[in-house]
Design an enzyme around this catalytic site. Structure first.
Site, PDB file in Angstrom:
ATOM      1  N   ARG A 176       0.827  -1.296   0.136  1.00 40.98           N
ATOM      2  CA  ARG A 176      -0.064   0.052   0.185  1.00 40.98           C
ATOM      3  C   ARG A 176       0.865   1.216   0.008  1.00 40.98           C
ATOM      4  O   ARG A 176       0.106   2.359   0.308  1.00 40.98           O
ATOM      5  CB  ARG A 176      -1.001   0.104   1.115  1.00 40.98           C
ATOM      6  CG  ARG A 176      -1.980  -1.173   1.306  1.00 40.98           C
ATOM      7  CD  ARG A 176      -3.295  -0.769   1.859  1.00 40.98           C
ATOM      8  NE  ARG A 176      -4.126  -2.008   2.021  1.00 40.98           N
ATOM      9  CZ  ARG A 176      -4.073  -3.002   2.657  1.00 40.98           C
ATOM     10  NH1 ARG A 176      -3.345  -2.891   3.724  1.00 40.98           N
ATOM     11  NH2 ARG A 176      -4.857  -3.840   2.337  1.00 40.98           N
ATOM     12  N   LYS A 192       4.273  11.507 -11.079  1.00 36.46           N
ATOM     13  CA  LYS A 192       3.666  10.598 -12.038  1.00 36.46           C
ATOM     14  C   LYS A 192       4.289   9.325 -12.220  1.00 36.46           C
ATOM     15  O   LYS A 192       5.440   9.271 -12.344  1.00 36.46           O
ATOM     16  CB  LYS A 192       3.433  11.213 -13.290  1.00 36.46           C
ATOM     17  CG  LYS A 192       2.532  12.364 -13.433  1.00 36.46           C
ATOM     18  CD  LYS A 192       2.085  12.724 -15.060  1.00 36.46           C
ATOM     19  CE  LYS A 192       0.998  13.890 -14.918  1.00 36.46           C
ATOM     20  NZ  LYS A 192       0.778  14.345 -16.291  1.00 36.46           N
ATOM     21  N   GLU A 199      11.955  17.654 -24.718  1.00 37.32           N
ATOM     22  CA  GLU A 199      10.948  18.383 -23.544  1.00 37.32           C
ATOM     23  C   GLU A 199      11.500  19.847 -22.864  1.00 37.32           C
ATOM     24  O   GLU A 199      10.548  20.349 -22.390  1.00 37.32           O
ATOM     25  CB  GLU A 199      11.065  17.375 -22.361  1.00 37.32           C
ATOM     26  CG  GLU A 199      10.580  15.851 -22.716  1.00 37.32           C
ATOM     27  CD  GLU A 199       8.948  15.709 -22.528  1.00 37.32           C
ATOM     28  OE1 GLU A 199       8.498  16.940 -22.013  1.00 37.32           O
ATOM     29  OE2 GLU A 199       8.292  14.728 -22.740  1.00 37.32           O
ATOM     30  N   GLU A 213      -3.050  17.378 -11.261  1.00 38.00           N
ATOM     31  CA  GLU A 213      -3.364  17.751 -12.794  1.00 38.00           C
ATOM     32  C   GLU A 213      -4.725  17.897 -12.839  1.00 38.00           C
ATOM     33  O   GLU A 213      -5.570  17.527 -13.631  1.00 38.00           O
ATOM     34  CB  GLU A 213      -2.924  16.704 -13.662  1.00 38.00           C
ATOM     35  CG  GLU A 213      -2.930  17.328 -15.038  1.00 38.00           C
ATOM     36  CD  GLU A 213      -2.068  16.433 -16.218  1.00 38.00           C
ATOM     37  OE1 GLU A 213      -0.806  15.972 -15.934  1.00 38.00           O
ATOM     38  OE2 GLU A 213      -3.030  15.935 -17.074  1.00 38.00           O
ATOM     39  N   ASN A 240       1.526  18.712 -20.771  1.00 35.38           N
ATOM     40  CA  ASN A 240       1.332  17.558 -21.843  1.00 35.38           C
ATOM     41  C   ASN A 240       1.223  18.253 -23.131  1.00 35.38           C
ATOM     42  O   ASN A 240       0.977  17.539 -24.186  1.00 35.38           O
ATOM     43  CB  ASN A 240      -0.061  17.052 -21.591  1.00 35.38           C
ATOM     44  CG  ASN A 240      -0.036  16.490 -20.144  1.00 35.38           C
ATOM     45  OD1 ASN A 240       0.597  16.039 -19.711  1.00 35.38           O
ATOM     46  ND2 ASN A 240      -1.432  16.599 -19.461  1.00 35.38           N
ATOM     47  N   HIS A 271       2.035  16.238 -26.063  1.00 34.18           N
ATOM     48  CA  HIS A 271       1.762  14.661 -25.747  1.00 34.18           C
ATOM     49  C   HIS A 271       0.733  14.155 -26.277  1.00 34.18           C
ATOM     50  O   HIS A 271       0.845  12.860 -26.574  1.00 34.18           O
ATOM     51  CB  HIS A 271       2.103  14.673 -24.233  1.00 34.18           C
ATOM     52  CG  HIS A 271       3.376  14.993 -23.677  1.00 34.18           C
ATOM     53  ND1 HIS A 271       4.196  16.144 -23.874  1.00 34.18           N
ATOM     54  CD2 HIS A 271       4.364  14.225 -22.787  1.00 34.18           C
ATOM     55  CE1 HIS A 271       5.300  16.030 -23.403  1.00 34.18           C
ATOM     56  NE2 HIS A 271       5.272  14.832 -22.699  1.00 34.18           N
ATOM     57  N   HIS A 275       1.772  10.973 -27.707  1.00 29.67           N
ATOM     58  CA  HIS A 275       1.753   9.763 -27.470  1.00 29.67           C
ATOM     59  C   HIS A 275       1.245   8.602 -28.394  1.00 29.67           C
ATOM     60  O   HIS A 275       1.309   7.649 -28.774  1.00 29.67           O
ATOM     61  CB  HIS A 275       0.773   9.569 -26.302  1.00 29.67           C
ATOM     62  CG  HIS A 275       1.543  10.121 -25.063  1.00 29.67           C
ATOM     63  ND1 HIS A 275       0.890  10.174 -23.754  1.00 29.67           N
ATOM     64  CD2 HIS A 275       3.013  10.264 -24.704  1.00 29.67           C
ATOM     65  CE1 HIS A 275       1.570  10.597 -22.930  1.00 29.67           C
ATOM     66  NE2 HIS A 275       3.111  10.348 -23.375  1.00 29.67           N
ATOM     67  N   HIS A 314       9.885   8.821 -27.196  1.00 26.05           N
ATOM     68  CA  HIS A 314       9.139   9.528 -26.434  1.00 26.05           C
ATOM     69  C   HIS A 314       9.253  10.987 -26.808  1.00 26.05           C
ATOM     70  O   HIS A 314       8.511  11.805 -27.326  1.00 26.05           O
ATOM     71  CB  HIS A 314       8.961   9.364 -25.038  1.00 26.05           C
ATOM     72  CG  HIS A 314       8.199  10.541 -24.188  1.00 26.05           C
ATOM     73  ND1 HIS A 314       6.855  10.510 -24.396  1.00 26.05           N
ATOM     74  CD2 HIS A 314       8.200  11.464 -23.353  1.00 26.05           C
ATOM     75  CE1 HIS A 314       6.223  11.635 -23.648  1.00 26.05           C
ATOM     76  NE2 HIS A 314       7.146  11.988 -23.151  1.00 26.05           N
TER      77      HIS A 314
HETATM   78  N1  GLY Z   1       5.198  14.890 -18.026  1.00 23.62           N
HETATM   79  C1  GLY Z   1       3.923  15.614 -17.559  1.00 23.62           C
HETATM   80  C2  GLY Z   1       3.807  15.821 -16.170  1.00 23.62           C
HETATM   81  O1  GLY Z   1       4.723  15.396 -15.106  1.00 23.62           O
HETATM   82  O2  GLY Z   1       2.832  16.255 -15.688  1.00 23.62           O
END
Ligand code: GLY
Length: 362
Positions: free
Chosen positions: A123, A145, A187, A239, A247, A250, A254, A266
């Site tokens: 957990r 993330k 990026e 977010e 994003n 992205h 993606h 990527h």
């Molecule tokens: N890579 C986008 C973020 O971390 O929100």
């Protein structure tokens, strides 16, 4: 010199340390307090582990760590729940308990997976990020993330878990394959376009330093990007608003990556995706063509792709509607307005999206 960037999230705040030779020789302040004689399970891949696993073990030892490891075959195709199940077994075998720590050592794939294993094992246990790719240094290791892919799309399973610390040793860039370095540059350009026109101009003026791998310049750019990301994540960790600007490129990117079976990396997908988004913005008269051209010129100068060939645009469109940034099947787009500013748009017409994709497919 070690630069320290704080991600300010109350009790879950942490530092990003950026510097040369951090893994070898430097006493990393705060590390001992995090490790505190815990069992540490290092998750890495078979490209990175032969280069850095030992150094990480040596770094953790004075802090009292007892280390074990899971080494994954490198590549996005291994970012699966099956691989995570293998980690769990290794961790149980190594006797990891709720006080143990995971150490992510690698690029975005091991980083996201190690974070997901940490978020779910017993957990939730703590973890540290040691990113080794430029892309992971400026983006995926910061902000919490974590996750894995499904055959249907990227990062469709995941959790938010902030690391305890991010250790960015810029010396590691020396062993990074050139293609991966360029993926990280995409990026970095993204940060300039979404929020920081000064950063964008600095990149334009220093293309030689970027292409010749001037490590001092990289260290300052990486710290700059981490500051931008830390500021955004501190405002919107999960977010629900502003973080979505990260994003940019992205949603298209993606889909391009997925349809190419990850033959498009990527950062390459993000580069092509930013060009698609900018074309869409220009055709909707939301951005001046000159700004879109500046973005494309910078990406090309950094030897990044701005078009894709050999893939069916219809498949890219279909992959995009499965993107988790979609709401009721309608993709959410981050649309550039000028260099340094984007907006979040939910009502872009399908025809405009299709036109932007077709325009960049050969
Ligand atoms: N890579 C986008 C973020 O971390 O929100």
């Amino acid at each position: 010199m070690i630069q320290k960037v704080k991600v300010d999230l109350g009790e879950r705040s942490y530092n990003i340390l950026v510097g040369e030779n951090l893994l070898s020789g430097n006493d990393i302040s705060g590390l001992k307090n995090i490790v505190k004689d815990r069992k540490c399970h290092i998750i890495s891949d078979d490209n990175v582990a032969p280069l850095y696993l030992n150094s990480v073990k040596i770094l953790l030892k004075p802090a009292g760590a007892i280390t074990s490891e899971s080494i994954l075959p490198a590549g996005e195709q291994n970012k699966t729940l099956e691989s995570i199940a293998g980690f769990y077994s290794d961790m149980v075998k190594a006797g990891l308990d709720r006080k143990s720590l995971i150490v992510a050592l690698g690029g975005g794939v091991p980083g996201d997976m190690a974070g997901f294993a940490a978020a779910t094992y017993m957990r939730g246990i703590k973890f540290i990020q040691i990113p080794t790719s430029l892309l992971a240094m400026v983006d995926s290791s910061v902000g919490g993330k974590t996750g894995v892919d499904l055959p249907e799309g990227k990062n469709l399973i995941g959790a938010f878990l902030q690391p305890e610390m991010v250790i960015i040793d810029t010396t590691m860039l020396k062993t990074l394959p050139e293609r991966e370095l360029r993926c990280g540059l995409a990026e970095i350009v993204k940060y300039g376009v979404i929020i920081d026109d000064k950063l964008f101009s600095r990149l334009e003026k220093n293309i030689d330093k970027l292409n010749s791998m001037d490590l001092n310049f990289y260290a300052s750019i990486i710290a700059e990007c981490c500051k931008v990301k830390a500021r955004i994540v501190s405002q919107d960790e999960k977010e629900s608003g502003i973080r979505a600007v990260l994003n940019y490129g992205h949603t298209f990117g993606h889909a391009v990556e997925t349809v190419s079976d990850y033959n498009v990396g990527h950062g390459e997908g993000v580069s092509i995706g930013m060009c698609m988004a900018a074309d869409m913005a220009v055709s909707l008269k939301l951005m001046e063509p000159e700004a879109a051209q500046r973005q494309e010129d910078l990406l090309l100068a950094l030897k990044l792709p701005t078009r894709i060939s050999g893939y069916d645009p219809e498949k890219i469109i279909a992959a995009m509607s499965r993107d988790k940034k979609s709401e009721n099947g309608t993709p959410v787009f981050i649309v550039p307005r000028r260099i340094g500013m984007v907006s979040i748009e939910k009502n872009i017409r399908r025809e405009d999206i299709i036109q932007a994709i077709r325009g960049r497919c050969d």
